[in-house]
Write a protein that holds these residues in place. Structure first.
Motif, PDB file in Angstrom:
ATOM      1  N   CYS A   1       0.836  -1.203   0.000  1.00  0.00           N
ATOM      2  CA  CYS A   1       0.000   0.000   0.000  1.00  0.00           C
ATOM      3  C   CYS A   1       0.873   1.256   0.000  1.00  0.00           C
ATOM      4  O   CYS A   1       0.620   2.205  -0.750  1.00  0.00           O
ATOM      5  N   CYS A   2       1.923   1.268   0.807  1.00  0.00           N
ATOM      6  CA  CYS A   2       2.809   2.428   0.880  1.00  0.00           C
ATOM      7  C   CYS A   2       3.590   2.627  -0.416  1.00  0.00           C
ATOM      8  O   CYS A   2       3.759   3.759  -0.883  1.00  0.00           O
ATOM      9  N   PHE A   3       4.065   1.539  -1.010  1.00  0.00           N
ATOM     10  CA  PHE A   3       4.814   1.651  -2.263  1.00  0.00           C
ATOM     11  C   PHE A   3       3.908   2.189  -3.365  1.00  0.00           C
ATOM     12  O   PHE A   3       4.277   3.110  -4.110  1.00  0.00           O
ATOM     13  N   SER A   4       2.699   1.643  -3.478  1.00  0.00           N
ATOM     14  CA  SER A   4       1.763   2.152  -4.474  1.00  0.00           C
ATOM     15  C   SER A   4       1.403   3.608  -4.193  1.00  0.00           C
ATOM     16  O   SER A   4       1.318   4.434  -5.105  1.00  0.00           O
ATOM     17  N   GLY A   5       1.199   3.909  -2.911  1.00  0.00           N
ATOM     18  CA  GLY A   5       0.876   5.286  -2.546  1.00  0.00           C
ATOM     19  C   GLY A   5       1.995   6.254  -2.895  1.00  0.00           C
ATOM     20  O   GLY A   5       1.748   7.381  -3.327  1.00  0.00           O
ATOM     21  N   ALA A   6       3.243   5.808  -2.727  1.00  0.00           N
ATOM     22  CA  ALA A   6       4.379   6.659  -3.089  1.00  0.00           C
ATOM     23  C   ALA A   6       4.386   6.950  -4.585  1.00  0.00           C
ATOM     24  O   ALA A   6       4.646   8.074  -5.023  1.00  0.00           O
ATOM     25  N   LEU A   7       4.096   5.931  -5.404  1.00  0.00           N
ATOM     26  CA  LEU A   7       4.054   6.130  -6.846  1.00  0.00           C
ATOM     27  C   LEU A   7       2.907   7.058  -7.241  1.00  0.00           C
ATOM     28  O   LEU A   7       2.994   7.772  -8.248  1.00  0.00           O
TER      29      LEU A   7
END
Length: 308
Positions: free
Chosen positions: A61-67
């Protein structure tokens, strides 16, 4: 058993991420974490596995949110889930959680913090013989050199890291790793090699049905074409393809990166009207996720164009 629900949501979050559906990835990651908040107290048959899958959901979730450009929120959540994994989980469960954390930190240009996580990967490889931990640690170190403005050293290190990964049969995030190597090669005045690796990354993404890094691969390919003095319409078309992919995926951070590279190219070509229109076309929603280096760069470019 809530563990199966957490596993399903974590799998869906990761799958949606790999397909470039970042908003859906975030949604499933949040649902996976909600399982933890609802079921943390009752007795669970395999509590370690349950918590690991919940924390992995939050990591994706955090990685996708960062993108997507949600920099403020992902920093806070990232600190939380990684610290909790360190406190509660054995090494074998921490590995993938830390890999996700390092990638998120590097996307947000936090190399010093990522470097500490890379030191843990090196320790994990020495003490637990995780071969791919060494390969990924070497890759992240090369990415860190790129973040520190050393593209030639980064290109050499990333090339070596790919060789190490091949020897360990590590295929994790291969199209992404090729894209980051290609960017280092563009900035190190090696555009021919950059195009070769960008094409290979796009091929792997197509064959594996994992297009999550395609916007970056197309952006780097466009930069390489520009460095090779390709025809102006062809370069513009490649940048536009990158923007279309990033916009379709809702990847605000990647859209801002491509927009900035495209505008710099247009300014170099003295095409000020086209540069202005490109900046104006950037969706306003992509600039609302918090402070980031990419957003600051977009603001600086707007100021530079207004001065022309």
């Amino acid at each position: 058993d809530p563990t199966f629900g957490a596993m399903a949501e974590q799998s869906m979050s990761f799958s949606q991420h790999q397909h470039g559906c970042f908003a859906e990835s975030v949604r499933h990651g949040q649902i996976g974490w909600d399982y933890y908040k609802r079921h943390a107290e009752p007795a669970i048959r395999d509590p370690l596995s349950f918590e690991a899958h919940c924390l992995l959901s939050l990591g994706v979730c955090c990685f996708s949110g960062a993108l997507m450009g949600h920099s403020d929120k992902t920093r806070q959540l990232g600190d939380f889930y990684c610290n909790r994994a360190i406190e509660h989980l054995p090494v074998r469960f921490q590995l993938y959680i830390r890999l996700l954390r390092i990638q998120t930190l590097l996307m947000q240009h936090c190399w010093q913090r990522a470097e500490r996580e890379c030191e843990w990967l090196a320790w994990a490889d020495r003490t637990h013989a995780f071969g791919f931990a060494q390969a990924m640690g070497s890759f992240f170190a090369g990415w860190g050199l790129l973040e520190q403005g050393q593209p030639r050293a980064a290109a050499d290190a990333l090339t070596d890291a790919l060789g190490l990964a091949d020897s360990n049969h590590t295929t994790i995030a291969l199209s992404q790793r090729l894209g980051i190597l290609a960017e280092a090669q563009v900035l190190a005045d090696q555009p021919e090699l950059a195009r070769k690796n960008a094409y290979e990354g796009l091929r792997i993404a197509r064959e594996s049905a994992q297009p999550y890094w395609n916007a970056e691969l197309l952006r780097v390919d466009a930069m390489a074409m520009a460095a090779m003095n390709a025809e102006h319409p062809s370069v513009c078309k490649r940048f536009e393809q990158s923007l279309a992919v990033a916009n379709e995926q809702g990847a605000g951070l990647l859209s801002m990166r491509t927009c900035a590279a495209f505008v710099r190219y247009l300014l170099d070509q003295r095409r000020f009207d086209a540069a202005r229109k490109t900046l104006q076309a950037l969706p306003a929603s992509f600039e609302q996720g918090g402070d980031s280096a990419e957003l600051r760069h977009i603001i600086e470019l707007r100021m530079a164009i207004s001065a022309e």
